[in-house]
Design a protein around this motif. Structure first.
Motif, PDB file in Angstrom:
ATOM      1  N   ILE A 145       0.674  -1.292  -0.005  1.00  0.00           N
ATOM      2  CA  ILE A 145       0.183  -0.413  -0.409  1.00  0.00           C
ATOM      3  C   ILE A 145       0.794   1.032   0.061  1.00  0.00           C
ATOM      4  O   ILE A 145       0.701   2.317  -0.660  1.00  0.00           O
ATOM      5  N   LEU A 146       1.890   1.148   0.729  1.00  0.00           N
ATOM      6  CA  LEU A 146       2.843   1.962   0.631  1.00  0.00           C
ATOM      7  C   LEU A 146       3.483   2.514  -0.373  1.00  0.00           C
ATOM      8  O   LEU A 146       3.696   3.878  -1.505  1.00  0.00           O
ATOM      9  N   HIS A 147       3.791   1.549  -0.529  1.00  0.00           N
ATOM     10  CA  HIS A 147       4.823   1.514  -2.276  1.00  0.00           C
ATOM     11  C   HIS A 147       3.681   2.249  -3.387  1.00  0.00           C
ATOM     12  O   HIS A 147       4.395   3.438  -4.551  1.00  0.00           O
ATOM     13  N   LEU A 148       2.325   2.080  -3.599  1.00  0.00           N
ATOM     14  CA  LEU A 148       1.692   2.268  -4.550  1.00  0.00           C
ATOM     15  C   LEU A 148       1.572   3.872  -3.685  1.00  0.00           C
ATOM     16  O   LEU A 148       1.365   4.471  -5.201  1.00  0.00           O
ATOM     17  N   ARG A 149       1.247   3.846  -2.707  1.00  0.00           N
ATOM     18  CA  ARG A 149       0.548   5.354  -2.926  1.00  0.00           C
ATOM     19  C   ARG A 149       1.645   6.204  -3.296  1.00  0.00           C
ATOM     20  O   ARG A 149       1.809   7.558  -3.697  1.00  0.00           O
ATOM     21  N   ARG A 150       3.449   6.266  -3.006  1.00  0.00           N
ATOM     22  CA  ARG A 150       4.595   6.830  -3.620  1.00  0.00           C
ATOM     23  C   ARG A 150       4.049   7.211  -4.655  1.00  0.00           C
ATOM     24  O   ARG A 150       4.990   7.970  -5.680  1.00  0.00           O
ATOM     25  N   GLN A 151       4.050   5.523  -5.283  1.00  0.00           N
ATOM     26  CA  GLN A 151       3.893   5.863  -7.134  1.00  0.00           C
ATOM     27  C   GLN A 151       3.153   6.817  -7.700  1.00  0.00           C
ATOM     28  O   GLN A 151       3.132   7.280  -8.234  1.00  0.00           O
ATOM     29  N   SER A 152       1.615   6.352  -6.942  1.00  0.00           N
ATOM     30  CA  SER A 152       0.494   7.061  -7.665  1.00  0.00           C
ATOM     31  C   SER A 152       1.172   9.028  -7.032  1.00  0.00           C
ATOM     32  O   SER A 152       1.191   9.281  -8.263  1.00  0.00           O
ATOM     33  N   SER A 153       1.486   9.301  -6.646  1.00  0.00           N
ATOM     34  CA  SER A 153       1.608  10.274  -5.811  1.00  0.00           C
ATOM     35  C   SER A 153       3.398  11.319  -6.542  1.00  0.00           C
ATOM     36  O   SER A 153       2.600  11.967  -7.241  1.00  0.00           O
ATOM     37  N   ALA A 154       3.698  10.138  -7.100  1.00  0.00           N
ATOM     38  CA  ALA A 154       4.505  10.864  -7.770  1.00  0.00           C
ATOM     39  C   ALA A 154       4.735  10.979  -9.198  1.00  0.00           C
ATOM     40  O   ALA A 154       4.720  11.977  -9.560  1.00  0.00           O
ATOM     41  N   LYS A 155       3.585  10.031  -9.334  1.00  0.00           N
ATOM     42  CA  LYS A 155       2.649  10.025 -10.718  1.00  0.00           C
ATOM     43  C   LYS A 155       1.797  11.218 -11.043  1.00  0.00           C
ATOM     44  O   LYS A 155       1.889  11.670 -12.971  1.00  0.00           O
ATOM     45  N   SER A 156       1.610  11.703 -10.249  1.00  0.00           N
ATOM     46  CA  SER A 156       0.292  12.877 -10.900  1.00  0.00           C
ATOM     47  C   SER A 156       0.435  14.321 -10.621  1.00  0.00           C
ATOM     48  O   SER A 156       0.697  15.077 -11.187  1.00  0.00           O
ATOM     49  N   LEU A 157       2.358  14.408 -10.665  1.00  0.00           N
ATOM     50  CA  LEU A 157       3.258  15.816 -10.781  1.00  0.00           C
ATOM     51  C   LEU A 157       3.221  16.096 -12.235  1.00  0.00           C
ATOM     52  O   LEU A 157       3.601  14.650 -12.640  1.00  0.00           O
ATOM     53  N   SER A 158       3.035  17.366 -12.384  1.00  0.00           N
ATOM     54  CA  SER A 158       3.808  17.150 -14.188  1.00  0.00           C
ATOM     55  C   SER A 158       5.292  17.608 -14.045  1.00  0.00           C
ATOM     56  O   SER A 158       5.511  17.276 -12.896  1.00  0.00           O
ATOM     57  N   ALA A 159       5.925  17.818 -15.201  1.00  0.00           N
ATOM     58  CA  ALA A 159       7.187  17.782 -15.211  1.00  0.00           C
ATOM     59  C   ALA A 159       7.922  18.865 -14.199  1.00  0.00           C
ATOM     60  O   ALA A 159       8.760  19.227 -13.779  1.00  0.00           O
ATOM     61  N   GLU A 160       7.173  19.961 -14.417  1.00  0.00           N
ATOM     62  CA  GLU A 160       7.635  21.758 -13.836  1.00  0.00           C
ATOM     63  C   GLU A 160       7.575  20.978 -12.094  1.00  0.00           C
ATOM     64  O   GLU A 160       9.003  21.846 -12.203  1.00  0.00           O
TER      65      GLU A 160
END
Length: 155
Positions: free
Chosen positions: A125-140
């Motif tokens: 669960i912690l791993h998936l949350r980190r991945q999903s929060s990192a993917k939701s950021l724009s390049a900037e």
């Protein structure tokens, strides 16, 4: 009237004391045998009483079991031999801590397995949350975050 109440309470106290004092204690000259007796009788469950050790039970079966334990100890039997005798006579239920055998692996392994499963679930669960929060950021936003992490001033 007061005297009647006091005598009634005294009679109840005496009768309750005789009920609770009905458990006989076996005594041994050797303190090691006494310790073994106490350990064995506290680790065996009365088949008649629900979840009560034989050293604490007033049932006739528990009395017989205590006498048998004392007699086997006097015959120089080992603790394992005494436990085996009781299991042969009353079944595995008599032991508070069941033995590690083929049919009890699940009983002994289930708690450890559940702890491992829970730890893996939390990690996932912690791993998936980190991945999903990192993917939701724009390049900037990602560049700005990396700059903050590295200690540089963001652009």
């Amino acid at each position: 009237m007061f005297l009647l109440r006091v005598s009634l309470l005294a009679a109840l106290g005496l009768s309750a004391g005789s009920v609770f004092g009905a458990i006989e204690l076996h005594s041994f000259d050797d303190p090691v045998l006494q310790q073994r007796y106490e350990s064995l009788t506290s680790s065996m469950r009365c088949p008649k009483c629900e979840n009560q050790a034989i050293d604490d039970s007033n049932s006739p079966v528990a009395k017989d079991m205590r006498e048998r334990v004392a007699s086997l100890l006097r015959d120089d039997r080992s603790d394992i031999e005494i436990q085996n005798f009781m299991v042969d006579r009353f079944g595995d239920y008599v032991l508070y801590n069941p033995r590690l055998e083929g049919r009890t692996y699940l009983l002994w392994g289930l708690p450890a397995g559940l702890v491992l499963l829970g730890a893996m679930l939390v990690f996932l669960i912690l791993h998936l949350r980190r991945q999903s929060s990192a993917k939701s950021l724009s390049a900037e936003e990602r560049a700005r975050l990396n700059a903050l992490i590295e200690g540089k001033k963001p652009k």
